[in-house]
Scaffold this motif. Structure first.
Motif, PDB file in Angstrom:
ATOM      1  N   TRP A 161      72.646 -57.189  29.214  1.00  0.00           N
ATOM      2  CA  TRP A 161      71.587 -58.179  29.000  1.00  0.00           C
ATOM      3  C   TRP A 161      71.789 -59.344  29.951  1.00  0.00           C
ATOM      4  N   ARG A 162      70.825 -59.536  30.834  1.00  0.00           N
ATOM      5  CA  ARG A 162      70.862 -60.683  31.756  1.00  0.00           C
ATOM      6  C   ARG A 162      70.402 -61.912  30.981  1.00  0.00           C
ATOM      7  N   ALA A 163      71.370 -62.696  30.509  1.00  0.00           N
ATOM      8  CA  ALA A 163      71.092 -63.730  29.520  1.00  0.00           C
ATOM      9  C   ALA A 163      70.500 -64.990  30.118  1.00  0.00           C
ATOM     10  N   VAL A 164      70.981 -65.408  31.307  1.00  0.00           N
ATOM     11  CA  VAL A 164      70.539 -66.687  31.838  1.00  0.00           C
ATOM     12  C   VAL A 164      70.673 -66.700  33.358  1.00  0.00           C
ATOM     13  N   ASP A 165      69.765 -67.430  34.010  1.00  0.00           N
ATOM     14  CA  ASP A 165      69.822 -67.690  35.446  1.00  0.00           C
ATOM     15  C   ASP A 165      69.848 -69.196  35.653  1.00  0.00           C
ATOM     16  N   PHE A 166      70.624 -69.650  36.634  1.00  0.00           N
ATOM     17  CA  PHE A 166      70.682 -71.079  36.897  1.00  0.00           C
ATOM     18  C   PHE A 166      71.127 -71.316  38.337  1.00  0.00           C
ATOM     19  N   ARG A 167      71.021 -72.565  38.790  1.00  0.00           N
ATOM     20  CA  ARG A 167      71.446 -72.936  40.133  1.00  0.00           C
ATOM     21  C   ARG A 167      72.519 -73.998  40.034  1.00  0.00           C
ATOM     22  N   LEU A 168      73.516 -73.905  40.918  1.00  0.00           N
ATOM     23  CA  LEU A 168      74.625 -74.845  40.954  1.00  0.00           C
ATOM     24  C   LEU A 168      75.098 -74.960  42.398  1.00  0.00           C
ATOM     25  N   LEU A 169      75.245 -76.193  42.878  1.00  0.00           N
ATOM     26  CA  LEU A 169      75.695 -76.445  44.250  1.00  0.00           C
ATOM     27  C   LEU A 169      74.829 -75.692  45.261  1.00  0.00           C
ATOM     28  N   GLU A 170      73.529 -75.690  44.996  1.00  0.00           N
ATOM     29  CA  GLU A 170      72.548 -75.061  45.871  1.00  0.00           C
ATOM     30  C   GLU A 170      72.728 -73.557  45.967  1.00  0.00           C
ATOM     31  N   ARG A 171      73.328 -72.969  44.952  1.00  0.00           N
ATOM     32  CA  ARG A 171      73.485 -71.515  44.900  1.00  0.00           C
ATOM     33  C   ARG A 171      72.884 -70.985  43.605  1.00  0.00           C
ATOM     34  N   SER A 172      72.416 -69.759  43.658  1.00  0.00           N
ATOM     35  CA  SER A 172      71.853 -69.126  42.470  1.00  0.00           C
ATOM     36  C   SER A 172      72.947 -68.359  41.735  1.00  0.00           C
ATOM     37  N   PHE A 173      72.968 -68.497  40.405  1.00  0.00           N
ATOM     38  CA  PHE A 173      73.922 -67.822  39.541  1.00  0.00           C
ATOM     39  C   PHE A 173      73.170 -67.147  38.400  1.00  0.00           C
ATOM     40  N   HIS A 174      73.833 -66.172  37.785  1.00  0.00           N
ATOM     41  CA  HIS A 174      73.302 -65.593  36.553  1.00  0.00           C
ATOM     42  C   HIS A 174      74.459 -65.097  35.703  1.00  0.00           C
ATOM     43  N   VAL A 175      74.211 -64.993  34.394  1.00  0.00           N
ATOM     44  CA  VAL A 175      75.203 -64.512  33.439  1.00  0.00           C
ATOM     45  C   VAL A 175      74.634 -63.286  32.735  1.00  0.00           C
ATOM     46  N   THR A 176      75.411 -62.207  32.726  1.00  0.00           N
ATOM     47  CA  THR A 176      75.028 -60.974  32.050  1.00  0.00           C
ATOM     48  C   THR A 176      76.065 -60.644  30.988  1.00  0.00           C
ATOM     49  N   LEU A 177      75.609 -60.358  29.784  1.00  0.00           N
ATOM     50  CA  LEU A 177      76.472 -59.955  28.678  1.00  0.00           C
ATOM     51  C   LEU A 177      76.317 -58.456  28.448  1.00  0.00           C
ATOM     52  N   SER A 178      77.388 -57.810  28.022  1.00  0.00           N
ATOM     53  CA  SER A 178      77.334 -56.363  27.829  1.00  0.00           C
ATOM     54  C   SER A 178      78.169 -55.939  26.634  1.00  0.00           C
ATOM     55  N   MET A 179      77.828 -54.771  26.091  1.00  0.00           N
ATOM     56  CA  MET A 179      78.697 -54.077  25.147  1.00  0.00           C
ATOM     57  C   MET A 179      78.710 -52.608  25.552  1.00  0.00           C
ATOM     58  N   PHE A 180      79.851 -51.947  25.332  1.00  0.00           N
ATOM     59  CA  PHE A 180      80.008 -50.610  25.888  1.00  0.00           C
ATOM     60  C   PHE A 180      80.870 -49.719  24.996  1.00  0.00           C
ATOM     61  N   LEU A 181      80.703 -48.428  25.219  1.00  0.00           N
ATOM     62  CA  LEU A 181      81.549 -47.391  24.635  1.00  0.00           C
ATOM     63  C   LEU A 181      82.011 -46.490  25.764  1.00  0.00           C
ATOM     64  N   ASP A 182      83.317 -46.349  25.931  1.00  0.00           N
ATOM     65  CA  ASP A 182      83.908 -45.472  26.944  1.00  0.00           C
ATOM     66  C   ASP A 182      84.649 -44.340  26.246  1.00  0.00           C
ATOM     67  N   SER A 183      84.633 -43.164  26.860  1.00  0.00           N
ATOM     68  CA  SER A 183      85.284 -42.013  26.251  1.00  0.00           C
ATOM     69  C   SER A 183      85.720 -41.048  27.347  1.00  0.00           C
ATOM     70  N   GLY A 184      86.738 -40.248  27.072  1.00  0.00           N
ATOM     71  CA  GLY A 184      87.174 -39.282  28.070  1.00  0.00           C
ATOM     72  C   GLY A 184      88.362 -38.464  27.609  1.00  0.00           C
ATOM     73  N   ARG A 185      88.679 -37.455  28.395  1.00  0.00           N
ATOM     74  CA  ARG A 185      89.832 -36.603  28.124  1.00  0.00           C
ATOM     75  C   ARG A 185      90.265 -35.943  29.429  1.00  0.00           C
ATOM     76  N   VAL A 186      91.439 -35.320  29.413  1.00  0.00           N
ATOM     77  CA  VAL A 186      91.927 -34.546  30.554  1.00  0.00           C
ATOM     78  C   VAL A 186      92.320 -33.157  30.093  1.00  0.00           C
ATOM     79  N   TRP A 187      92.443 -32.255  31.047  1.00  0.00           N
ATOM     80  CA  TRP A 187      92.990 -30.923  30.833  1.00  0.00           C
ATOM     81  C   TRP A 187      94.205 -30.767  31.739  1.00  0.00           C
ATOM     82  N   ALA A 188      95.282 -30.220  31.227  1.00  0.00           N
ATOM     83  CA  ALA A 188      96.492 -30.052  32.028  1.00  0.00           C
ATOM     84  C   ALA A 188      96.231 -29.165  33.239  1.00  0.00           C
TER      85      ALA A 188
END
Length: 399
Positions: free
Chosen positions: A320-347
């Motif tokens: 979710w791109r929560a906010v955009d703003f400018r600071l010191l004549e530069r553009s910034f943005h803040v993105t929040l996330s939630m995730f699920l990671d999963s995996g396995r290996v085989w010998a």
């Protein structure tokens, strides 16, 4: 459950260095030069106090090209106990012209405490094996010097690129870091734990890349799919001979103007005689990563917790791109996330019958602070059945 001191032994401080340099002109429209920096301070009980910096330079020329004409990304990191990382990554989508894209990676990475918990998907951890006499029982020392380059070429009229790559890697391994006690690596892998192993893994590789992303950094729609086959052989002056193939599919779904569902599934198999230090590699068309477990595969699971000749990684993330703003004549943005990671290996070889069985999972959330068109600082935290709350600080998105 792992002790917290094992699941997360370090702390890092990161800061976007907005004042490092000004863009040549009109940063918001993607022109001139854009520079971002990220100083890092770290403490790790195995490696001591660490300090260093990473930076990303993006050149957009006169504008009108995406994602950039070229980028240069140096990293310098050192610790008081002897870790030394000096790397340089270069990517040029529009420098050569004619539909050609060049990327190259060069560097030396000395890790005096690389994890090794055993081979296979059911490798066990016994915290009583880590003692004053054997303080690095689940570690080994590794110094890797690597030079690699890839050329990609657009296929006319299609969102497809063909890939050709070459590389050479010299790796030296200390089975017992700092000569203190013994390690699982020394007991299971080598004949003489007092001898430093040295070997070459030189490769050629080919691949196909399908790319319909609307942008390469933080895409909101499209797909990025690739099949890469890598050959390491004694004919290339290597000390090993094996073949690795990697199939990765990434998809991005825009759920409104600020919400994106990102999905990745990766399947990798290896045949031949692959050493453990190479089996911990996860290959992509952009940058080489390590797995299974850690910041680049299954967050919340310890780095390189599981190793095998076959690997499956599955990630799903809501951004979710929560906010955009400018600071010191530069553009910034803040993105929040939630995730699920999963995996396995085989010998050994992948068994499609248990593709979704016996997975190791991590769940968590993160924050991305973006500056300009491409520079992004990443903060992720995740947990799993075996760990507390590992924290990952770096640059960019996982995929």
């Amino acid at each position: 459950m792992f002790r917290q001191s094992v699941s997360y032994r370090g702390w890092m401080i990161g800061l976007v260095a907005a004042g490092l340099a000004a863009p040549a002109s009109g940063q918001s429209t993607g022109r001139g030069l854009e520079i971002g920096g990220f100083p890092a301070v770290n403490y790790d009980s195995d490696e001591g106090y660490g300090f260093g910096a990473v930076a990303e330079l993006y050149h957009y020329g006169d504008g009108g090209v995406t994602p950039y004409v070229w980028t240069l990304q140096p990293t310098v990191f050192a610790t008081t106990e002897g870790r030394r990382d000096f790397t340089l990554f270069f990517d040029a989508p529009h420098l050569l012209g004619g539909g050609w894209r060049l990327d190259a990676w060069a560097g030396s990475e000395r890790h005096i405490a690389t994890p090794y918990y055993g081979w296979g998907n059911d490798a066990e951890y016994d915290e009583t094996r880590v003692t004053d006499a054997n303080p690095s029982f689940y570690r080994y020392g590794r110094t890797r010097r690597r030079l690699a380059a890839n050329l990609q070429r657009d296929v006319s009229g299609l969102p497809v690129r063909v890939l050709f790559g070459v590389g050479m890697t010299r790796t030296s391994v200390e089975p017992v870091p700092k000569g203190e006690g013994t390690t699982r690596y020394a007991q299971e892998v080598v004949d003489d734990p007092d001898v430093t192993e040295v070997g070459w893994s030189n490769h050629v590789r080919v691949g196909l890349v399908w790319d319909t992303r609307d942008r390469e950094t933080a895409p909101s729609r499209g797909s990025w799919t690739e099949l890469i086959v890598q050959v390491v052989d004694e004919a290339l002056a290597s000390d090993w001979s094996y073949t690795r193939w990697t199939l990765t599919d990434r998809r991005y779904f825009g759920l409104g103007s600020r919400l994106v569902l990102a999905h990745r599934i990766l399947l990798q198999g290896t045949s031949g005689h692959v050493p453990i230090r190479d089996a911990q590699v996860l290959q992509t068309s952009f940058k080489q990563q390590e797995a299974l477990g850690g910041a680049k595969s299954v967050r919340g699971v310890l780095k390189n917790r599981y190793v095998g000749k076959g690997m499956l990684v599955w990630n799903i993330e809501l951004r979710w791109r929560a906010v955009d703003f400018r600071l010191l004549e530069r553009s910034f943005h803040v993105t929040l996330s939630m995730f699920l990671d999963s995996g396995r290996v085989w010998a050994e070889s992948i068994d499609l019958g248990d593709l979704w069985d016996d997975h190791h999972r991590g769940v968590g959330g993160g924050i991305r602070l973006g500056m300009g068109n491409n520079f992004t600082v990443a903060f992720d935290a995740a947990t799993s059945e075996e760990t507390g709350l590992p924290i990952y600080i770096g640059l960019g998105y996982l995929y």
